[in-house]
Design a protein around this motif. Structure first.
Motif, PDB file in Angstrom:
ATOM      1  N   GLY A 107      -4.878  -3.921  -0.198  1.00 29.53           N
ATOM      2  CA  GLY A 107      -3.751  -4.530  -0.716  1.00 29.53           C
ATOM      3  C   GLY A 107      -3.384  -5.803   0.433  1.00 29.53           C
ATOM      4  N   MET A 108      -2.383  -6.629   0.331  1.00 28.86           N
ATOM      5  CA  MET A 108      -2.017  -7.463   1.120  1.00 28.86           C
ATOM      6  C   MET A 108      -0.293  -7.869   0.840  1.00 28.86           C
ATOM      7  SD  MET A 108      -3.793 -11.338   1.038  1.00 28.86           S
ATOM      8  CE  MET A 108      -2.794 -12.468   1.994  1.00 28.86           C
ATOM      9  N   ILE A 109       0.321  -7.792   1.958  1.00 32.23           N
ATOM     10  CA  ILE A 109       1.733  -8.420   1.853  1.00 32.23           C
ATOM     11  C   ILE A 109       1.761  -9.287   2.966  1.00 32.23           C
ATOM     12  CG2 ILE A 109       2.553  -6.472   3.312  1.00 32.23           C
ATOM     13  CD1 ILE A 109       5.075  -6.618   1.566  1.00 32.23           C
ATOM     14  N   ALA A 110       2.138 -10.615   2.619  1.00 30.53           N
ATOM     15  CA  ALA A 110       2.124 -11.626   3.917  1.00 30.53           C
ATOM     16  C   ALA A 110       2.849 -13.005   3.161  1.00 30.53           C
ATOM     17  CB  ALA A 110       0.828 -12.342   4.011  1.00 30.53           C
ATOM     18  N   GLY A 111       4.126 -12.836   2.927  1.00 27.68           N
ATOM     19  CA  GLY A 111       4.908 -13.704   2.084  1.00 27.68           C
ATOM     20  C   GLY A 111       4.153 -14.250   1.137  1.00 27.68           C
ATOM     21  N   MET A 112       3.066 -14.048   0.336  1.00 28.10           N
ATOM     22  CA  MET A 112       2.246 -14.459  -0.377  1.00 28.10           C
ATOM     23  C   MET A 112       2.755 -14.753  -1.795  1.00 28.10           C
ATOM     24  SD  MET A 112      -1.083 -12.682  -1.492  1.00 28.10           S
ATOM     25  CE  MET A 112      -2.533 -13.698  -2.564  1.00 28.10           C
ATOM     26  N   THR A 113       2.588 -16.254  -1.870  1.00 23.95           N
ATOM     27  CA  THR A 113       3.253 -16.775  -3.079  1.00 23.95           C
ATOM     28  C   THR A 113       2.308 -16.300  -4.569  1.00 23.95           C
ATOM     29  OG1 THR A 113       3.664 -18.529  -1.825  1.00 23.95           O
ATOM     30  CG2 THR A 113       4.068 -19.093  -4.184  1.00 23.95           C
ATOM     31  N   ILE A 114       2.818 -16.062  -5.547  1.00 22.92           N
ATOM     32  CA  ILE A 114       2.378 -15.751  -6.610  1.00 22.92           C
ATOM     33  C   ILE A 114       2.109 -17.073  -7.432  1.00 22.92           C
ATOM     34  CG2 ILE A 114       2.446 -14.514  -8.814  1.00 22.92           C
ATOM     35  CD1 ILE A 114       4.610 -12.710  -7.569  1.00 22.92           C
ATOM     36  N   LYS A 137       7.947   7.306  -9.685  1.00 18.64           N
ATOM     37  CA  LYS A 137       7.028   7.668  -8.722  1.00 18.64           C
ATOM     38  C   LYS A 137       5.571   7.665  -9.416  1.00 18.64           C
ATOM     39  CE  LYS A 137       7.575  10.160  -4.556  1.00 18.64           C
ATOM     40  NZ  LYS A 137       8.093  10.921  -3.571  1.00 18.64           N
ATOM     41  N   ALA A 138       4.591   6.917  -8.754  1.00 23.12           N
ATOM     42  CA  ALA A 138       2.955   7.057  -8.983  1.00 23.12           C
ATOM     43  C   ALA A 138       2.379   7.726  -8.151  1.00 23.12           C
ATOM     44  CB  ALA A 138       2.801   5.639  -9.185  1.00 23.12           C
ATOM     45  N   THR A 139       1.223   8.238  -8.390  1.00 20.18           N
ATOM     46  CA  THR A 139       0.517   9.342  -7.555  1.00 20.18           C
ATOM     47  C   THR A 139      -0.408   8.375  -6.661  1.00 20.18           C
ATOM     48  OG1 THR A 139       0.647  10.499  -9.462  1.00 20.18           O
ATOM     49  CG2 THR A 139      -0.594  11.391  -7.633  1.00 20.18           C
ATOM     50  N   PRO A 140      -0.553   8.227  -5.634  1.00 20.27           N
ATOM     51  CA  PRO A 140      -1.619   7.774  -4.792  1.00 20.27           C
ATOM     52  C   PRO A 140      -2.973   8.424  -5.138  1.00 20.27           C
ATOM     53  CG  PRO A 140      -0.363   9.241  -3.347  1.00 20.27           C
ATOM     54  CD  PRO A 140       0.301   8.952  -4.577  1.00 20.27           C
ATOM     55  N   LYS A 141      -4.135   7.450  -5.023  1.00 17.13           N
ATOM     56  CA  LYS A 141      -5.421   7.923  -5.173  1.00 17.13           C
ATOM     57  C   LYS A 141      -6.269   8.058  -4.242  1.00 17.13           C
ATOM     58  CE  LYS A 141      -5.908   7.205 -10.147  1.00 17.13           C
ATOM     59  NZ  LYS A 141      -5.264   6.044 -10.789  1.00 17.13           N
ATOM     60  N   LYS A 142      -5.702   7.330  -3.051  1.00 21.50           N
ATOM     61  CA  LYS A 142      -6.267   7.332  -1.538  1.00 21.50           C
ATOM     62  C   LYS A 142      -5.539   8.102  -0.657  1.00 21.50           C
ATOM     63  CE  LYS A 142      -9.271   3.032  -2.555  1.00 21.50           C
ATOM     64  NZ  LYS A 142      -9.393   1.838  -2.301  1.00 21.50           N
ATOM     65  N   SER A 143      -6.301   8.677   0.256  1.00 26.09           N
ATOM     66  CA  SER A 143      -5.799   9.403   1.335  1.00 26.09           C
ATOM     67  C   SER A 143      -4.826   8.323   2.279  1.00 26.09           C
ATOM     68  CB  SER A 143      -6.556  10.092   2.258  1.00 26.09           C
ATOM     69  OG  SER A 143      -7.522   9.346   2.578  1.00 26.09           O
ATOM     70  N   LYS A 144      -5.429   7.185   2.245  1.00 25.19           N
ATOM     71  CA  LYS A 144      -4.919   5.835   3.174  1.00 25.19           C
ATOM     72  C   LYS A 144      -5.195   4.584   2.325  1.00 25.19           C
ATOM     73  CE  LYS A 144      -6.634   4.726   7.172  1.00 25.19           C
ATOM     74  NZ  LYS A 144      -7.207   4.965   8.353  1.00 25.19           N
ATOM     75  N   TYR A 145      -4.167   3.740   2.351  1.00 25.53           N
ATOM     76  CA  TYR A 145      -4.460   2.389   2.029  1.00 25.53           C
ATOM     77  C   TYR A 145      -4.446   1.282   3.003  1.00 25.53           C
ATOM     78  CZ  TYR A 145      -3.873   4.299  -2.799  1.00 25.53           C
ATOM     79  OH  TYR A 145      -3.822   5.042  -4.004  1.00 25.53           O
ATOM     80  N   ILE A 146      -5.411   0.682   3.063  1.00 23.40           N
ATOM     81  CA  ILE A 146      -5.400  -0.358   4.122  1.00 23.40           C
ATOM     82  C   ILE A 146      -4.727  -1.803   3.667  1.00 23.40           C
ATOM     83  CG2 ILE A 146      -6.767  -2.060   5.716  1.00 23.40           C
ATOM     84  CD1 ILE A 146      -8.867   0.272   5.482  1.00 23.40           C
ATOM     85  N   ILE A 147      -3.785  -2.245   4.376  1.00 27.18           N
ATOM     86  CA  ILE A 147      -2.793  -3.409   4.057  1.00 27.18           C
ATOM     87  C   ILE A 147      -2.956  -4.374   5.072  1.00 27.18           C
ATOM     88  CG2 ILE A 147      -0.541  -4.234   3.252  1.00 27.18           C
ATOM     89  CD1 ILE A 147      -1.409  -1.637   1.489  1.00 27.18           C
TER      90      ILE A 147
END
Ligand code: ASN
Length: 500
Positions: free
Chosen positions: A110-117, A42-52
């Motif tokens: 951050g973004m999640i959109a079937g994004m190719t690396i 588990k890692a600790t979040p640094k922001k109260s909310k993340y916009i994805i």
């Protein structure tokens, strides 16, 4: 009134009600790469909310279901990971290219959109461990004769802007001699394929296969080409804890079987996005399934038009008065404002305000932009209309004969009082029809700011089309909605004009 608009629309469109049933087949392309993060961390979040940020239509990874909710592998995955790791997310779905921009300008974390690396993207993004591997593949219409890349010579191929498929097609363009047409979203790309304005499109294999399984009359004559792994991304150097949490969450979901469940939900050959809702191949079906979404879009359009026009009136009157002022400096300021704003296309103005300025501020101060798409759209539209209104005001004032000002001044009445009491009342009457005209233009211009991902009425329609490919009927509905809206508003304005 909204209800009435819909009823009117229903009455006007019986002609489009002919249904076309689609046949259905099923396929899925499915591969999950191995990852190295071990479960239980588990890692600790640094922001109260993340916009994805995400794509708007990239089924099965992200798409709207019949209830206008965004679902898909990516949506379920990021929500499950956030839950697993205990952080809060807010998801926006402006489209792939817009999502790339949002992350780069700091509007999204951050973004999640079937994004190719890809290696090129690694220069500007940090990626999570991959969660999927997808080919990129050529799709053509069922009855197309294209069976190899060589057959594409001289033809036009559609790609979505900013995608790995676009890079692939560009890299091979010389070899095969096709033309490339770039689209900002999937719906316009697939529409163009259906209508024959492009001969083929290139897209991710699971996406093409999924749309075929949902009844699209497409085929894939050529084997797919490996495009690479799919991952979650953040702007290079930012939000490292988000990547860590994604990796931890992914590992946990893989270990407890939830990840496989998500994949099965969307990729199992009998999965259907449509459930017990009405048939979307008729106007009535389209409306009854989507009226909530359409009304929401309509609401945004009306709010955008009214708010920006009110602000534009203030801007326009100020600069219009400046432009007829006896003070030269004010006249120069007005000219520069009008020339600059009128000289920049609205779409670029909107993109500059929404992506450009935040990107600049972020690079200077590291601060995330507080401007959302609605605010950016409102500012762009207000400035744009403001410049035109300034010209209307100037024209109106100048249309009042100069003799009136001179006569009034010679009676010892001040410039300000003459303006207020003598010139403006006459000018206002002359300006009114032009204001109404400008309002209609401003309302139509709201469609332009959909380019920054703002989900107003036009964008709403495009999103619905991306799900059901009913572009003919859906655009007809949109056209009628705008027509009715503008007619009602101009009638109201005319009545006001008569009263004055
Ligand atoms: N696989 C595509 C890309 O990474 C993503 C998309 O079109 N949403 O370019």
């Amino acid at each position: 009134m909204k209800k009435k608009i819909l009823i009117l629309m229903l009455a006007l469109l019986p002609i489009f009600m002919l249904g076309a049933k689609n046949s259905s087949s099923s396929t899925s392309s499915n591969s999950v790469p191995a990852t190295t993060t071990s479960a239980g961390q588990k890692a600790t979040p640094k922001k109260s909310k993340y916009i994805i940020a995400s794509d708007s239509s990239f089924a099965p990874f992200v798409f709207q279901n019949d209830n206008s909710q965004y679902t898909g592998i990516d949506m379920d995955l990021i929500k499950a990971i956030a839950e697993d790791q205990g952080f809060t997310i807010e998801i926006t779905n402006p489209g792939f290219d817009a999502a790339l921009n949002a992350v780069q300008s700091g509007q999204a974390d951050g973004m999640i959109a079937g994004m190719t690396i890809t290696d090129a993207r690694k220069e500007t993004f940090d990626f999570s461990e991959p969660y999927y591997t997808a080919n990129t593949i050529l799709a053509v219409k069922n009855n197309s004769k294209i069976s190899s890349y060589e057959d594409l010579k001289g033809k036009t191929v559609g790609v979505k802007n900013g995608t790995a498929s676009q890079t692939f097609m560009e890299n091979n363009q010389k070899k095969y001699g096709y033309k490339i047409k770039t689209f900002s979203d999937a719906s316009s790309m697939y529409d163009s394929l259906n209508s024959g304005s492009v001969a083929a499109v290139m897209d991710d294999e699971p996406v093409v296969k999924y749309s075929i399984s949902q009844g699209q009359k497409l085929k894939t004559p050529i084997e797919g080409t490996p495009a690479g792994d799919t991952g979650f991304a953040v702007k290079k150097g930012s939000n490292p804890e988000l990547i860590e949490m994604f990796n931890n969450g992914l590992a946990n979901l893989k270990a407890n079987g939830k990840f496989q469940k998500i994949l099965d939900k969307y990729l199992a050959s009998n999965s259907k996005s449509s459930t017990d809702t009405a048939d979307e191949t008729t106007i009535t079906g389209l409306i009854s399934n989507n009226y909530k979404q359409l009304l929401q879009g309509l609401g945004v359009t009306i709010a955008l038009a009214l708010l920006s026009f009110a602000i534009a009136m203030v801007i326009g009157v100020i600069f219009g008065m400046f432009s007829v002022s006896p003070i030269k400096a004010l006249r120069i300021i007005a000219t520069v404002f009008v020339d600059v704003i009128r000289g920049i296309p609205l779409m670029i103005l909107a993109a500059f305000i929404f992506w450009g300025i935040p990107n600049f501020i972020e690079s200077m101060t590291g601060q995330q932009s507080p401007i959302n798409d609605f605010v950016a759209g409102t500012i762009a539209l207000s400035l744009n209309s403001g410049a035109y209104i300034a010209e209307i005001v100037r024209g109106g004032i100048q249309a009042v004969p100069v003799g009136q000002m001179e006569a009034s001044r010679s009676l010892g009445i001040s410039y300000g009082t003459t303006m207020r009491k003598v010139i403006l009342p006459q000018a206002a009457r002359l300006m009114l029809p032009n204001f109404i005209n400008q309002f209609v233009i401003a309302l139509k211009d709201t469609t332009i700011v959909s380019a920054i991902g703002l989900v107003e009425l036009f964008q709403t329609g495009k999103i619905i089309i991306a799900r059901n490919y009913q572009s003919f009927r859906m655009y007809a509905i949109l056209a009628v909605l705008y027509l009715v809206l503008i007619t009602i508003l101009t009638r109201l304005a005319k009545r006001l004009e008569r009263r004055m």
